[in-house]
Design an enzyme around this catalytic site. Structure first.
Site, PDB file in Angstrom:
ATOM      1  N   HIS A   9     -73.712  15.416  -4.093  1.00 43.37           N
ATOM      2  CA  HIS A   9     -74.575  16.115  -3.145  1.00 43.37           C
ATOM      3  C   HIS A   9     -73.995  16.197  -1.739  1.00 43.37           C
ATOM      4  O   HIS A   9     -74.549  16.899  -0.886  1.00 43.37           O
ATOM      5  CB  HIS A   9     -75.988  15.537  -3.193  1.00 43.37           C
ATOM      6  CG  HIS A   9     -76.593  15.798  -4.550  1.00 43.37           C
ATOM      7  ND1 HIS A   9     -76.733  17.075  -5.043  1.00 43.37           N
ATOM      8  CD2 HIS A   9     -76.987  14.956  -5.539  1.00 43.37           C
ATOM      9  CE1 HIS A   9     -77.222  17.018  -6.286  1.00 43.37           C
ATOM     10  NE2 HIS A   9     -77.381  15.744  -6.600  1.00 43.37           N
ATOM     11  N   HIS A 191     -79.308   7.291 -12.859  1.00 46.15           N
ATOM     12  CA  HIS A 191     -80.172   8.466 -12.689  1.00 46.15           C
ATOM     13  C   HIS A 191     -81.497   8.079 -12.041  1.00 46.15           C
ATOM     14  O   HIS A 191     -82.230   7.247 -12.565  1.00 46.15           O
ATOM     15  CB  HIS A 191     -80.442   9.231 -13.987  1.00 46.15           C
ATOM     16  CG  HIS A 191     -80.653  10.687 -13.714  1.00 46.15           C
ATOM     17  ND1 HIS A 191     -81.831  11.194 -13.240  1.00 46.15           N
ATOM     18  CD2 HIS A 191     -79.801  11.737 -13.773  1.00 46.15           C
ATOM     19  CE1 HIS A 191     -81.706  12.493 -13.051  1.00 46.15           C
ATOM     20  NE2 HIS A 191     -80.482  12.850 -13.357  1.00 46.15           N
TER      21      HIS A 191
HETATM   22  N1  PXP Z   1     -75.618   9.299 -14.012  1.00 45.51           N
HETATM   23  C1  PXP Z   1     -75.569  10.520 -14.579  1.00 45.51           C
HETATM   24  C2  PXP Z   1     -75.028  10.643 -15.940  1.00 45.51           C
HETATM   25  C3  PXP Z   1     -76.016  11.659 -13.869  1.00 45.51           C
HETATM   26  O1  PXP Z   1     -75.986  12.873 -14.452  1.00 45.51           O
HETATM   27  C4  PXP Z   1     -76.479  11.502 -12.555  1.00 45.51           C
HETATM   28  C5  PXP Z   1     -76.879  12.706 -11.768  1.00 45.51           C
HETATM   29  O2  PXP Z   1     -75.766  13.487 -11.482  1.00 45.51           O
HETATM   30  C6  PXP Z   1     -76.479  10.210 -12.008  1.00 45.51           C
HETATM   31  C7  PXP Z   1     -76.082   9.121 -12.769  1.00 45.51           C
HETATM   32  C8  PXP Z   1     -76.939   9.951 -10.615  1.00 45.51           C
HETATM   33  O3  PXP Z   1     -78.277  10.299 -10.521  1.00 45.51           O
HETATM   34  P1  PXP Z   1     -78.973  10.366  -9.108  1.00 45.51           P
HETATM   35  O4  PXP Z   1     -78.295  11.454  -8.340  1.00 45.51           O
HETATM   36  O5  PXP Z   1     -80.397  10.672  -9.434  1.00 45.51           O
HETATM   37  O6  PXP Z   1     -78.784   9.023  -8.466  1.00 45.51           O
END
Ligand code: PXP
Length: 246
Positions: A9, A191
């Site tokens: 991001h 995630h």
């Molecule tokens: N792990 C995986 C496999 C993901 O697809 C993501 C999102 O890109 C993340 C971790 C990180 O998630 P978040 O951005 O919600 O912390």
């Protein structure tokens, strides 16, 4: 247990204006200097945030773990092998999704992974991790493929608001982590994690190694700065359980 920061991001913000800043690689260096054990990026097929040049810049700049998150397409596997990261986390990818919406459906992808994906990684040093919901059947199928690690999808837990749902999701993640560990694979998780929900995850789910955090951490860094934010996450992950704010 160690923190891997997902810097996708930073690229989202850069791409919003088509400028060269903020630079995900510069952000990744700050994260490493603040103590993050590694960096995660997701090179999506439509290049929504991270672009190909970012991948090569990150490879050159990163000293710790580099986790190349991707769909298991031939195109991505080719780039991944060229880049040779430590770890490749394979995820499902849908064009319309705002973010990765769930783990891989192992029953659906098993044959393709057995015949095309896993053989493509043979002879490389890249560890393969599959992003899975904590379903025992999926975990057993992943084990049968011979992957090194499973990243448990923590999104359902992270989005749960009522205590019964939170408890149930933590229990599923705990059982999943125990099974992955018993089968001899590494347990990763990620995630939707943030400073508020991370303590409960750490309290309840054993054996976790790489914790991948992106959106909430990068968002918080707008207020706190990236260096401080990464340090706060690491402090929380290392702190004594009764010091954690739940
Ligand atoms: N792990 C995986 C496999 C993901 O697809 C993501 C999102 O890109 C993340 C971790 C990180 O998630 P978040 O951005 O919600 O912390």
């Amino acid at each position: 247990m160690q923190l891997l920061v997902n810097i996708d991001h930073v690229a989202t913000l850069r791409n919003a204006r088509g400028e060269g800043y903020p630079d995900p690689t510069e952000a990744a260096i700050v994260c490493e200097q603040a103590g993050a054990a590694g960096i995660v990026f997701h090179l999506r097929s439509e290049r929504r945030h991270i672009r190909d040049d970012d991948v090569y810049n990150l490879k050159r700049a990163i000293r710790g773990v580099l986790d190349f998150e991707m769909a298991a397409s031939d195109e991505m596997i080719k780039i991944c092998k060229e880049v040779n990261p430590h770890l490749s986390t394979l995820v499902p990818e849908g064009r319309e999704e705002l973010t990765t919406e769930g783990g891989l459906n192992m029953k659906k992808v098993y044959n393709d992974f057995e015949n095309r994906v896993m053989p493509a990684f043979e002879g490389t040093d890249i560890e393969v991790s599959l992003f899975l919901d904590p379903n025992p059947e999926d975990i057993h199928l992943a084990h049968k493929l011979g992957v090194n690690a499973i990243e448990l999808h923590t999104g359902t837990f992270a989005n749960a608001t009522n205590p019964a749902d939170i408890k149930r999701e933590l229990e599923r993640l705990k059982e999943g982590a125990i099974l992955i560990h018993e089968l001899g694979m590494k347990v990763n998780a990620g995630h939707g994690l943030n400073l508020k929900n991370l303590p409960a995850l750490i309290e309840n789910v054993p054996h976790m190694e790489d914790i991948s955090i992106g959106h909430a951490l990068i968002s918080k860094s707008i207020y706190w700065g990236l260096d401080r934010t990464v340090r706060e996450y690491i402090k929380l992950m290392k702190s004594d359980s009764n010091m954690r704010l739940v």
